[in-house]
Design a protein around this motif. Structure first.
Motif: not given
Length: 508
Positions: A15-19, A311-317, A500-508
């Protein structure tokens, strides 16, 4: 390795930020079929700045939909890290008798022109529409500034044995615990930290607290234990940079008691780039966590492409009983495995390899996962390059009954903060036994490694900048001998859409 003109590609699996800029994960909660992941966010620059709460949701932990910013700075200050819970019974009275989402965050207010002149308080926001819109609680702060500066990062959880809510707060070099019946009125309970674990010039931060069953516990041994996770920031007296430590012990709803020696420092990850760990609340049956994949020593100076941070990959602890006490173990979430559907390849077992011999495996694409199991003779040294190129190596050094780990990394980009700290050569602990299994996950910008011995495990997470990721596994015997027992690689097609990086209805 020169990275002066390097332009990173978007990761396929992370997961990464859109910008803009992203750091700590915040407010992780599962609600009505969605995993919510909030994060520290500066949408207007690719370096750290006034903190917002970015927001994304996923149904499978792999494909993320970005939602509008949940929290933005106001007259009370910037919105620092925190957590989220589901108010199932509407104990707050904010949801009209229905379940709703609450986020707890630190309000960071600078009081003068000096950025180090600040105060911090704890605040609440809530959502009645599955996290799509957020309102601040009218009577914020729920915990006012206490009279000292570093008072932040609330982690809120339900403690079933005492039937009340608990908040863990980072307060200087300690974690303070508070309790509540209604999630709005809080009373101080106790403090933990003085004389325990690692302490540097930087205050403790980003706590997490949860209970787990103990795998491998025998008759007479405890069946479950509590885990307290604490972040340590980068400071001049800490050459490693930011890292994550954890404690295992007993928590009765009031006080945390450490099972291990106060002098023990247990690292959640031995790599340089695994920080601000947070786990999802409200995920029955398993404990999932994610970390910011970066290090404060060079995060603001790493290569970027209009966005910076992942982010790292999700991990089960899980918790495992070992010869060195109960320890935390990790495995990559099963959902990530399900995302790998292309180019499976089996590594052919090898007879004993001597000094100078190596195994080179190349596949069409190496964004994905690999596993390798082999046995080392005592006194042997083996080097593994798990991505193309010689800029990063994992070194295994066999003793008589265990294997010590080291990792090395190279890279400069002409910026002093990056050039002075990114390259490294560090010890990464040891594991029991002489037969080891190395599992690695490659993606654009990262390399995540899990090394398992007979009962112990080490995790090593690294930022990894390379111009191309084409399958490359190079195992070299530097001293002694080693035998490759089994292995495989499962990779992902590069052409997978970046939904996964699609942005929907974002306001910046």
């Amino acid at each position: 390795m020169t990275l002066a003109n390097f332009v990173p590609q978007r990761p396929q699996l992370h997961m990464t930020p859109p910008m803009g800029w992203m750091n700590d994960p915040n407010g992780l909660v599962y609600f009505e079929g969605e995993y919510h992941l909030f994060y520290q966010y500066h949408p207007f620059d690719t370096v750290w700045g006034p903190m917002h709460w970015g927001h994304a949701v996923s149904k499978d932990l792999c494909r993320w939909q970005h939602l509008p910013i949940a929290l933005a700075p106001d007259e009370q200050g910037a919105c620092f890290s925190g957590s989220a819970v589901v108010d199932e019974l509407d104990v707050t009275g904010l949801f009209g008798g229905k379940p709703g989402l609450l986020v707890f965050y630190t309000c960071h207010k600078v009081l003068s022109s000096d950025p180090e002149d600040y105060e911090q308080s704890q605040c609440v926001a809530y959502s009645c529409d599955r996290g799509r819109t957020w309102q601040r609680f009218a009577h914020n702060p729920i915990l006012p500034p206490p009279g000292f500066k570093d008072f932040r990062d609330p982690k809120v959880l339900w403690h079933s044995a005492t039937q009340r809510w608990v908040m863990a707060l980072a307060c200087g070099q300690e974690i303070h615990f508070y309790t509540s019946k209604n999630l709005l009125d809080w009373q101080f309970a106790s403090a933990f930290g003085e004389g325990h674990g690692a302490h540097t010039q930087h205050p403790w931060e980003c706590p997490d607290l949860f209970e787990l069953p103990v795998e491998g516990a025998r008759n007479g041994q405890v069946s479950s234990r509590w885990v307290l996770i604490v972040g340590i920031g980068a400071t001049p007296d800490n050459a490693f940079g930011s890292f994550t430590q954890y404690f295992v012990g007993e928590f009765d709803g009031q006080c945390f008691i450490n099972d291990h020696s106060p002098h023990d420092v247990m690292m959640m990850d031995e790599g340089r780039d695994f920080y601000a760990v947070q786990s999802w609340s409200n995920t029955p049956g398993r404990r999932l966590a994610v970390a910011w994949l970066n290090n404060w020593q060079y995060a603001n100076h790493a290569p970027e492409a209009g966005w910076r941070g992942m982010m790292s990959l999700p991990r089960e602890l899980t918790l495992r009983a070992t010869s060195r006490g109960i320890q935390l173990c990790q495995r990559i979430a099963s959902e990530c495995h399900e995302a790998l559907t292309a180019y499976p390849q089996t590594i052919v077992p090898q007879e004993w390899l001597g000094v100078g011999q190596h195994v080179l495996l190349a596949s069409q694409q190496a964004i994905g996962r690999g596993v390798l199991t082999f046995t080392l003779m005592p006194g042997s040294r083996v080097a593994l390059s798990l991505q193309q190129g010689d800029h990063q190596w994992l070194i295994l050094e066999a003793g008589d009954e265990d294997v010590a780990l080291r990792y090395t990394r190279q890279g400069v980009n002409g910026q002093a903060a990056f050039d002075n700290h990114f390259a490294c050569d560090h010890a990464a602990g040891s594991i029991d036994g002489l037969t080891v299994t190395v599992e690695w996950w490659c993606d654009h910008g990262s390399l995540e490694i899990l090394v398992n011995g007979d009962t112990q495990q080490r995790a090593i997470t690294q930022v990894s900048f390379i111009s191309q990721i084409k399958g490359s596994l190079d195992v070299k015997v530097l001293e002694g001998s080693a035998r490759l027992l089994e292995g495989n690689v499962v990779s992902r097609k590069e052409a997978v859409a970046q939904e996964k990086n699609a942005v929907t209805s974002c306001t910046y």
